[in-house]
Design an enzyme around this catalytic site. Structure first.
Site, short mmCIF file in Angstrom:
data_model
loop_
_atom_site.label_atom_id
_atom_site.label_comp_id
_atom_site.label_asym_id
_atom_site.label_seq_id
_atom_site.Cartn_x
_atom_site.Cartn_y
_atom_site.Cartn_z
N ASN A 42 -3.72 -3.83 1.01
CA ASN A 42 -3.08 -4.65 1.96
C ASN A 42 -1.46 -4.79 1.81
O ASN A 42 -1.11 -4.91 0.57
CB ASN A 42 -3.29 -6.36 2.08
CG ASN A 42 -3.53 -6.81 0.84
OD1 ASN A 42 -3.89 -6.58 -0.41
ND2 ASN A 42 -3.42 -8.41 0.92
N ILE A 43 -0.63 -5.00 2.73
CA ILE A 43 0.62 -4.96 2.69
C ILE A 43 1.04 -6.11 3.76
O ILE A 43 1.00 -5.95 4.96
CB ILE A 43 1.36 -3.70 3.28
CG1 ILE A 43 0.93 -2.49 2.19
CG2 ILE A 43 2.97 -3.82 3.24
CD1 ILE A 43 1.22 -1.07 2.84
N GLU A 44 1.60 -7.30 3.09
CA GLU A 44 2.02 -8.26 3.98
C GLU A 44 3.75 -8.29 4.46
O GLU A 44 4.34 -7.41 4.05
CB GLU A 44 1.90 -9.58 3.46
CG GLU A 44 0.43 -9.96 2.84
CD GLU A 44 -0.05 -11.11 2.20
OE1 GLU A 44 -0.98 -11.61 2.17
OE2 GLU A 44 1.04 -11.85 1.81
N CYS A 53 -3.82 -4.25 6.65
CA CYS A 53 -5.05 -4.67 5.70
C CYS A 53 -5.42 -3.33 4.96
O CYS A 53 -4.74 -2.37 5.36
CB CYS A 53 -6.35 -4.89 6.68
SG CYS A 53 -6.25 -6.55 7.60
N GLU A 55 -7.89 -1.78 4.43
CA GLU A 55 -8.66 -0.76 5.26
C GLU A 55 -8.04 0.18 6.12
O GLU A 55 -8.13 1.31 6.38
CB GLU A 55 -9.78 -1.50 5.71
CG GLU A 55 -10.93 -2.21 5.01
CD GLU A 55 -10.11 -3.63 4.92
OE1 GLU A 55 -9.21 -4.01 4.54
OE2 GLU A 55 -11.31 -4.47 5.02
N CYS A 87 -12.33 -7.31 7.95
CA CYS A 87 -12.11 -8.28 9.19
C CYS A 87 -12.54 -7.45 10.46
O CYS A 87 -12.82 -6.13 10.36
CB CYS A 87 -10.60 -8.69 9.16
SG CYS A 87 -9.35 -7.39 9.50
N CYS A 90 -10.29 -4.37 11.20
CA CYS A 90 -10.70 -3.31 10.31
C CYS A 90 -12.21 -2.66 10.69
O CYS A 90 -12.19 -1.45 10.44
CB CYS A 90 -10.80 -3.79 8.92
SG CYS A 90 -8.88 -3.90 8.36
#
Length: 134
Positions: A42-44, A53, A55, A87, A90
């Site tokens: 994940n990359i915020e 996300c 995936e 989620c 995803c």
């Protein structure tokens, strides 16, 4: 590659997470019929809605490299006390790739002490996909 090796690849990917806001590092690993593995984390973003996300990152990497099906299994790992599931977004992204190859991949939802093994169709029944547009 065994399920445990796929889980280990997802855990390794989570170590590269950029999650300074949620402090919730997630890793994903995709296994394809040809034996290849693609990982993502994940990359915020400070603008929360722009977060990616694990995936989705893994599917994007795979498709950018030409994958158009053959998805056999997915492992998803994260912190916490319960197994983590993809989620809704995803699930839909995974479904697109799976439907391109006509597969129903195994989804390994990994927690610290338990792995739930489900099929994507269990997580996203009656999915909308490429065939829905025909």
């Amino acid at each position: 590659m065994t399920d445990q090796e796929l889980i280990d690849a997802a855990r390794q990917a989570a170590q590269h997470s950029y999650s300074p806001y949620s402090k919730f590092p997630v890793g994903a690993a995709l296994r394809f019929a040809d034996g290849s593995i693609v990982t993502g984390t994940n990359i915020e973003n400070a603008s929360y809605g722009l977060a990616l996300c694990a995936e989705t990152v893994a599917v994007s990497k795979a498709m950018a490299d030409g994958a158009r099906g053959g998805l056999e299994a997915v492992a998803v790992t994260g912190p916490g006390t319960e197994p983590i599931t993809p989620c809704g977004r995803c699930r839909q992204v995974l479904n697109e790739l799976a439907q391109l190859g006509g597969t129903d991949p195994k989804i390994l939802c990994v927690g610290p002490d338990e792995v739930r093994r489900l099929r994507l169709s269990d997580l996203l029944p009656h999915a909308f996909g490429p065939a829905s547009l025909a």
